[in-house]
Design an enzyme around this catalytic site. Structure first.
Site, PDB file in Angstrom:
ATOM      1  N   SER A 133      -2.417  -7.583  22.567  1.00 44.38           N
ATOM      2  CA  SER A 133      -3.254  -8.938  22.819  1.00 44.38           C
ATOM      3  C   SER A 133      -2.552  -9.630  22.575  1.00 44.38           C
ATOM      4  O   SER A 133      -2.455 -10.523  22.592  1.00 44.38           O
ATOM      5  CB  SER A 133      -4.569  -8.315  22.612  1.00 44.38           C
ATOM      6  OG  SER A 133      -4.640  -8.470  21.183  1.00 44.38           O
ATOM      7  N   SER A 134      -1.289  -9.123  21.949  1.00 45.91           N
ATOM      8  CA  SER A 134      -0.446 -10.200  20.922  1.00 45.91           C
ATOM      9  C   SER A 134       0.736  -9.971  20.801  1.00 45.91           C
ATOM     10  O   SER A 134       1.260  -8.839  20.986  1.00 45.91           O
ATOM     11  CB  SER A 134      -1.364 -10.707  19.883  1.00 45.91           C
ATOM     12  OG  SER A 134      -1.256  -9.651  18.700  1.00 45.91           O
ATOM     13  N   ASP A 159     -10.968   0.493  19.379  1.00 47.72           N
ATOM     14  CA  ASP A 159     -10.552   0.808  18.201  1.00 47.72           C
ATOM     15  C   ASP A 159      -9.853   2.494  18.317  1.00 47.72           C
ATOM     16  O   ASP A 159      -9.936   3.283  18.345  1.00 47.72           O
ATOM     17  CB  ASP A 159     -11.174   0.768  17.079  1.00 47.72           C
ATOM     18  CG  ASP A 159     -10.481   0.699  15.622  1.00 47.72           C
ATOM     19  OD1 ASP A 159      -9.162   1.671  15.548  1.00 47.72           O
ATOM     20  OD2 ASP A 159     -10.943   0.060  15.035  1.00 47.72           O
ATOM     21  N   SER A 197       7.518   2.343  16.190  1.00 46.20           N
ATOM     22  CA  SER A 197       8.126   2.055  14.850  1.00 46.20           C
ATOM     23  C   SER A 197       7.937   1.484  13.698  1.00 46.20           C
ATOM     24  O   SER A 197       8.081  -0.215  14.720  1.00 46.20           O
ATOM     25  CB  SER A 197       8.880   3.409  14.803  1.00 46.20           C
ATOM     26  OG  SER A 197       9.236   3.418  13.071  1.00 46.20           O
ATOM     27  N   TYR A 250       3.199   1.459   4.412  1.00 44.29           N
ATOM     28  CA  TYR A 250       4.262   0.007   5.630  1.00 44.29           C
ATOM     29  C   TYR A 250       5.251   2.435   6.606  1.00 44.29           C
ATOM     30  O   TYR A 250       5.074   2.702   7.245  1.00 44.29           O
ATOM     31  CB  TYR A 250       4.027  -0.085   5.973  1.00 44.29           C
ATOM     32  CG  TYR A 250       4.207  -1.272   7.121  1.00 44.29           C
ATOM     33  CD1 TYR A 250       3.801  -1.231   8.017  1.00 44.29           C
ATOM     34  CD2 TYR A 250       5.823  -0.817   7.050  1.00 44.29           C
ATOM     35  CE1 TYR A 250       4.184  -1.262   9.482  1.00 44.29           C
ATOM     36  CE2 TYR A 250       6.539  -1.391   8.725  1.00 44.29           C
ATOM     37  CZ  TYR A 250       5.639  -1.314   9.761  1.00 44.29           C
ATOM     38  OH  TYR A 250       5.301  -2.298  11.333  1.00 44.29           O
ATOM     39  N   LYS A 307       5.387   4.800   8.782  1.00 42.88           N
ATOM     40  CA  LYS A 307       6.704   4.872  10.289  1.00 42.88           C
ATOM     41  C   LYS A 307       7.435   5.847  10.654  1.00 42.88           C
ATOM     42  O   LYS A 307       7.805   6.717  10.985  1.00 42.88           O
ATOM     43  CB  LYS A 307       7.130   3.487  10.220  1.00 42.88           C
ATOM     44  CG  LYS A 307       6.277   1.959  10.622  1.00 42.88           C
ATOM     45  CD  LYS A 307       5.296   2.057  12.100  1.00 42.88           C
ATOM     46  CE  LYS A 307       4.575   0.813  12.295  1.00 42.88           C
ATOM     47  NZ  LYS A 307       4.228   0.890  13.440  1.00 42.88           N
TER      48      LYS A 307
END
Length: 325
Positions: free
Chosen positions: A46-47, A95, A172, A186, A190
């Site tokens: 969506s973005s 989700d 990634s 984070y 990844k």
């Protein structure tokens, strides 16, 4: 004939022999993943990069489905893609942490030819300053969410009637190639995607399913703009020399990498060199790229050590300045 002359004669022969050897051993074999008139399913669509990917795939004639949690943003994305490409895309709301919701969404969308796990969350804080629920959310969305998507889609991809090659791609990050101050959770999420992708590729290659791991740099998105306001000063210092890219640029590089069946998909010059430096035991389809990895890895290790030296010097200077203040 002198020793120097003999060496000059032997060098081209050795290079040719090495190229032939690498051509014989590189696996998986080269392939192409067509997307025109095929189903491309993009999470986090969506973005940002996901929306740019959806727009690019739709413009190239793919049937596109985008998944996200916010139905209003999905509707806005759908209208944006229609306005820019004249193409309708499908939207599904779920989700990625909810496997049952993901499974229902995938079943409603139909068999997937190209699955792009683009969803993700990121926060830049030192581990000491992170709450456990934040860490669990980052690991959950970025890693477990990808497992949920693959688990939900894989059976249908294996049973497809169209026997052309298909793809599973993971978004990634260059922070999935090297850990950076403030991005412990984070980067962990990844880095884990790489292990998942490498093992998964071995599991699905017999079904002509090809896995790609995409390493975008910092990308100009609303999420990054907000994150830059919060992240630690040292993170900004270390990343200050790194360039960023527009979402559309990343999307084009990513989609081209997916279509070429590349395992590592780099998006810029920095990413190209990091892909060589971190190649390790990763799959490699191109014997030419394998040749570059073999002959340059030693020199690039020196470059990497120099980069690490600058980062640690920055950390030392920052702490020394803080102690004086």
């Amino acid at each position: 004939m002198s020793g120097t002359d003999l060496s000059l004669l032997l060098l081209p022969s050795l290079i040719i022999l090495l190229l032939i050897f690498l051509k014989l051993i590189t696996r998986p074999h080269p392939t192409k993943i067509p997307i025109k008139s095929r189903h491309v399913f993009i999470t986090g669509g969506s973005s940002g990069i996901g929306l740019a990917l959806a727009r690019q795939a739709a413009a190239e004639g793919a049937r596109v489905t985008i998944l996200a949690r916010d139905i209003n943003k999905l509707e806005q994305a759908k209208a944006s893609i229609r306005a820019s490409t004249g193409t309708e895309v499908d939207i599904v709301c779920a989700d990625v942490l909810d496997f049952n919701a993901v499974k229902t969404a995938v079943e409603s969308a139909g068999v997937i030819d190209v699955l792009v796990c683009n969803h993700g969350v990121f926060f830049a804080y030192e581990v000491e300053n992170m709450e456990m629920d934040m860490i669990e959310n980052i690991i959950g969305v970025n890693l477990i969410g990808s497992f949920n998507m693959v688990k939900a889609a894989l059976a249908g991809m294996k049973k497809r009637t169209d026997r052309r090659p298909v793809s599973i791609a993971f978004m990634s990050s260059q922070l999935g190639q090297v850990g950076i101050y403030g991005y412990s959770a984070y980067s962990a999420s990844k880095f884990a995607l790489r292990g998942f992708a490498e093992a998964l590729q071995q599991e699905v290659i017999a079904d002509d399913i090809h896995v790609s791991l995409i390493f975008p740099p910092e990308t100009d998105t609303p999420a990054l703009a907000e994150e830059n306001k919060r992240r630690p000063p040292l993170t900004n210092i270390i990343l200050g020399s790194s360039g960023s890219m527009k979402a559309d640029e990343v999307a084009k590089k990513a989609l081209n990498g997916i279509k070429s069946g590349s395992f590592f998909v780099h998006c810029n010059f920095e990413g190209f060199f990091m892909s060589i430096m971190t190649a390790g035991l990763s799959p490699q389809r191109s014997y030419l790229m394998a040749f570059v990895e073999v002959v340059s890895v030693g020199v690039l290790r020196i470059v990497a050590l120099c980069i690490q030296w600058t980062w640690y010097r920055s950390i030392e200077k920052y702490h020394a300045k803080s102690k004086r203040a």
